[in-house]
Design a protein around this motif. Sequence first.
Motif, PDB file in Angstrom:
ATOM      1  N   ALA A 106       0.833  -1.209   0.000  1.00  0.00           N
ATOM      2  CA  ALA A 106       0.000   0.000   0.000  1.00  0.00           C
ATOM      3  C   ALA A 106       0.863   1.253   0.000  1.00  0.00           C
ATOM      4  N   VAL A 107       1.915   1.273   0.815  1.00  0.00           N
ATOM      5  CA  VAL A 107       2.810   2.432   0.851  1.00  0.00           C
ATOM      6  C   VAL A 107       3.512   2.603  -0.494  1.00  0.00           C
ATOM      7  N   ALA A 108       4.006   1.492  -1.052  1.00  0.00           N
ATOM      8  CA  ALA A 108       4.724   1.564  -2.328  1.00  0.00           C
ATOM      9  C   ALA A 108       3.815   2.060  -3.451  1.00  0.00           C
ATOM     10  N   LEU A 109       2.605   1.529  -3.533  1.00  0.00           N
ATOM     11  CA  LEU A 109       1.694   1.939  -4.613  1.00  0.00           C
ATOM     12  C   LEU A 109       1.212   3.380  -4.443  1.00  0.00           C
ATOM     13  N   ALA A 110       0.952   3.793  -3.202  1.00  0.00           N
ATOM     14  CA  ALA A 110       0.531   5.184  -2.968  1.00  0.00           C
ATOM     15  C   ALA A 110       1.665   6.144  -3.310  1.00  0.00           C
ATOM     16  N   SER A 111       2.884   5.796  -2.961  1.00  0.00           N
ATOM     17  CA  SER A 111       4.031   6.648  -3.295  1.00  0.00           C
ATOM     18  C   SER A 111       4.251   6.698  -4.801  1.00  0.00           C
ATOM     19  N   LEU A 112       4.135   5.557  -5.449  1.00  0.00           N
ATOM     20  CA  LEU A 112       4.291   5.511  -6.900  1.00  0.00           C
ATOM     21  C   LEU A 112       3.221   6.353  -7.589  1.00  0.00           C
ATOM     22  N   PHE A 113       1.990   6.266  -7.108  1.00  0.00           N
ATOM     23  CA  PHE A 113       0.905   7.057  -7.689  1.00  0.00           C
ATOM     24  C   PHE A 113       1.178   8.548  -7.513  1.00  0.00           C
ATOM     25  N   ALA A 114       1.662   8.946  -6.329  1.00  0.00           N
ATOM     26  CA  ALA A 114       1.971  10.359  -6.094  1.00  0.00           C
ATOM     27  C   ALA A 114       3.090  10.826  -7.015  1.00  0.00           C
ATOM     28  N   LEU A 115       4.111  10.000  -7.210  1.00  0.00           N
ATOM     29  CA  LEU A 115       5.206  10.385  -8.110  1.00  0.00           C
ATOM     30  C   LEU A 115       4.742  10.472  -9.563  1.00  0.00           C
ATOM     31  N   ILE A 116       3.866   9.558  -9.971  1.00  0.00           N
ATOM     32  CA  ILE A 116       3.320   9.621 -11.337  1.00  0.00           C
ATOM     33  C   ILE A 116       2.511  10.904 -11.520  1.00  0.00           C
ATOM     34  N   GLN A 117       1.760  11.268 -10.506  1.00  0.00           N
ATOM     35  CA  GLN A 117       0.995  12.512 -10.569  1.00  0.00           C
ATOM     36  C   GLN A 117       1.922  13.723 -10.671  1.00  0.00           C
ATOM     37  N   VAL A 118       3.031  13.700  -9.917  1.00  0.00           N
ATOM     38  CA  VAL A 118       3.986  14.812  -9.962  1.00  0.00           C
ATOM     39  C   VAL A 118       4.587  14.945 -11.360  1.00  0.00           C
ATOM     40  N   VAL A 119       5.006  13.832 -11.939  1.00  0.00           N
ATOM     41  CA  VAL A 119       5.584  13.870 -13.286  1.00  0.00           C
ATOM     42  C   VAL A 119       4.547  14.367 -14.287  1.00  0.00           C
ATOM     43  N   GLY A 120       3.313  13.915 -14.139  1.00  0.00           N
ATOM     44  CA  GLY A 120       2.249  14.398 -15.021  1.00  0.00           C
ATOM     45  C   GLY A 120       2.032  15.900 -14.884  1.00  0.00           C
ATOM     46  N   GLN A 121       2.136  16.422 -13.665  1.00  0.00           N
ATOM     47  CA  GLN A 121       1.997  17.860 -13.444  1.00  0.00           C
ATOM     48  C   GLN A 121       3.161  18.630 -14.063  1.00  0.00           C
ATOM     49  N   TRP A 122       4.364  18.073 -13.969  1.00  0.00           N
ATOM     50  CA  TRP A 122       5.526  18.732 -14.593  1.00  0.00           C
ATOM     51  C   TRP A 122       5.346  18.834 -16.099  1.00  0.00           C
ATOM     52  N   LEU A 123       4.877  17.742 -16.703  1.00  0.00           N
ATOM     53  CA  LEU A 123       4.726  17.725 -18.151  1.00  0.00           C
ATOM     54  C   LEU A 123       3.636  18.676 -18.637  1.00  0.00           C
ATOM     55  N   SER A 124       2.632  18.920 -17.818  1.00  0.00           N
ATOM     56  CA  SER A 124       1.542  19.802 -18.242  1.00  0.00           C
ATOM     57  C   SER A 124       1.721  21.240 -17.763  1.00  0.00           C
TER      58      SER A 124
END
Length: 190
Positions: A106-124
């Motif tokens: 749960a910790v790993a997937l939540a952290s991964l999701f947050a990092l994916i969201q951050v990268v998506g925000q950088w790209l947009s």
Amino acid sequence: MIPRLERPEDFPGQQRVVWRREPQHAVLAALAGVFWPPLVITLLIWPPRNWAPGIEMDWRLMLLLIGALAVPAGFWLLSREHSRTGRPATRLGVVWRFMFYGGLLAVALASLFALIQVVGQWLSAANLGEGVGATETTLLIFGVGGLPFAVVIGVAYALWAGLCAAFIAFRAQPEVQDRLGVMGSGRHEA
């Protein structure tokens, strides 16, 4: 009258267990573990609006999909550990392993999701300031705010899967009789 708890074996969940020989018990335990009752009940009461895979998919369906992959993987890891070390040997050990690894997942997937969201925000983002602001907001919402909820839900889901595994896929190990007197009393005498 309440029984006295004098030895560690007297506590609940400390009875020695072994895998059931019939493979259908492991399959049934995995299926029961995937269908966590709170998840199934909320899906029946409030049907999801978006069934399509993607970022807008209902989080309960994502959780069910993760459970459908994680519970059989947990059984595989448990089987591998048991064949290698003979552990877990008790129902409590089975449940504990599911909860521990479920919390880590749960910790790993939540952290991964947050990092994916951050990268998506950088790209947009249109400029550096917008990217930094979006990163801060995303990490605050998904990292700081969402992580405790993810851990609680992950551990609760894993507790259910562990209980299903411990009581459906395992059976009590028959006690071995000391017919020759070679097993001792369990105490180390000096």
